[in-house]
Design a protein around this motif. Structure first.
Motif, PDB file in Angstrom:
ATOM      1  N   VAL A  82      -6.452  -2.034  -1.199  1.00 42.08           N
ATOM      2  CA  VAL A  82      -5.131  -1.585  -1.657  1.00 42.08           C
ATOM      3  C   VAL A  82      -5.114  -1.447  -3.173  1.00 42.08           C
TER       4      VAL A  82
ATOM      5  N   PHE B 292       2.317   1.819  -3.427  1.00 45.46           N
ATOM      6  CA  PHE B 292       1.311   2.304  -4.380  1.00 45.46           C
ATOM      7  C   PHE B 292       0.958   3.759  -4.120  1.00 45.46           C
TER       8      PHE B 292
ATOM      9  N   ALA C  34       0.843  -1.199   0.000  1.00 41.61           N
ATOM     10  CA  ALA C  34       0.000   0.000   0.000  1.00 41.61           C
ATOM     11  C   ALA C  34       0.878   1.250   0.000  1.00 41.61           C
TER      12      ALA C  34
ATOM     13  N   LEU D 206      -2.690   0.015 -11.481  1.00 38.44           N
ATOM     14  CA  LEU D 206      -2.791  -0.636 -10.164  1.00 38.44           C
ATOM     15  C   LEU D 206      -3.838  -1.741 -10.206  1.00 38.44           C
TER      16      LEU D 206
ATOM     17  N   GLU E  29      -4.451   4.446 -12.158  1.00 39.43           N
ATOM     18  CA  GLU E  29      -5.460   3.583 -11.536  1.00 39.43           C
ATOM     19  C   GLU E  29      -5.572   2.265 -12.296  1.00 39.43           C
TER      20      GLU E  29
ATOM     21  N   GLY F 286      -6.722   4.181  -6.326  1.00 42.63           N
ATOM     22  CA  GLY F 286      -5.954   4.183  -7.576  1.00 42.63           C
ATOM     23  C   GLY F 286      -4.648   4.916  -7.441  1.00 42.63           C
TER      24      GLY F 286
ATOM     25  N   SER G 209       1.254   6.718  -6.844  1.00 36.96           N
ATOM     26  CA  SER G 209       0.158   7.609  -7.277  1.00 36.96           C
ATOM     27  C   SER G 209       0.515   9.062  -6.984  1.00 36.96           C
TER      28      SER G 209
END
Lengths: 129, 68
Positions: B63, A51, A48, A72, A69, B68, A55
């Motif tokens: 997650v 990511f 997490a 992911l 998005e 996103g 982003s």
């Protein structure tokens, strides 16, 4: 270090699996499933963080949010399909595993369609038609 | 990580106990009760597993798929 705990969990689970395999192979398979889930749950926080970093960088570079998005989501679908495929292959059902992987690929393709169209349109925009 | 190890050992313990009960009941001649006990043990373990799977999918959704 977390990695030692994860490795020891894996070794303990494999020992318990061998212990249970002869009498109750069904419970032994469930043991593998639980181990896979635990190892992933212990790693998901780091994922997490990575990511959110990605982003943030994407926002800073003012890249369109949709692309990040979609990437992911594709990673998520790829991971889950891979997880399910390996679990069913452990159970001995390689045909079902192949079907799961096929479904995963198709979902990823479906997700990639808008990106492909965007890329093609930009390329066509460059060409002196 | 410690909590997960205990659940792992619980499942292994349930498996061993169910196997023992099965063999004991089989020797006592009560075959059907043995199968019944095996099914009950299996259901208990399934309940534990389903909670963990639900937890895993919830984490993955939070997650990967939505943030996103």
């Amino acid at each position: 270090m977390e990695i030692f705990q994860i490795v020891s969990l894996g070794v303990v689970a494999s020992l318990l699996f061998i212990l249970l395999k002869d009498q109750k192979s069904s419970l032994a398979f469930i043991l593998i499933l639980i181990t896979g889930i635990f190892i992933f749950l212990s790693v998901i926080q780091q994922i997490a963080e990575v990511f959110s970093l990605i982003s943030n960088l994407g926002k800073k570079a003012s890249i369109n949010g949709i692309y990040i998005e979609t990437i992911l989501k594709i990673i998520g679908i790829a991971y889950i399909a891979d997880f399910g495929a390996h679990i069913t292959r452990d159970a001995g059902l390689s045909s079902v595993a192949a079907k799961i992987e096929l479904a995963g690929k198709i979902f990823i393709l479906v997700l990639a369609v808008p990106i492909l169209t965007a890329v093609i349109e930009t390329i066509l925009g460059f060409l002196p038609v | 990580m410690l909590g997960e190890a205990t659940i792992l050992f619980q499942i292994a313990g349930i498996g061993i106990i169910v196997a023992m009960i099965h063999t004991i009941l089989k020797q006592m001649g009560k075959e059907d009760i043995a199968h019944f006990a095996t099914v009950v043990g299996f259901i208990i373990v399934m309940i534990i597993v389903i909670d963990e799977i639900a937890n895993l999918f919830q984490q993955i959704k939070s997650v990967f798929l939505f943030q996103g």
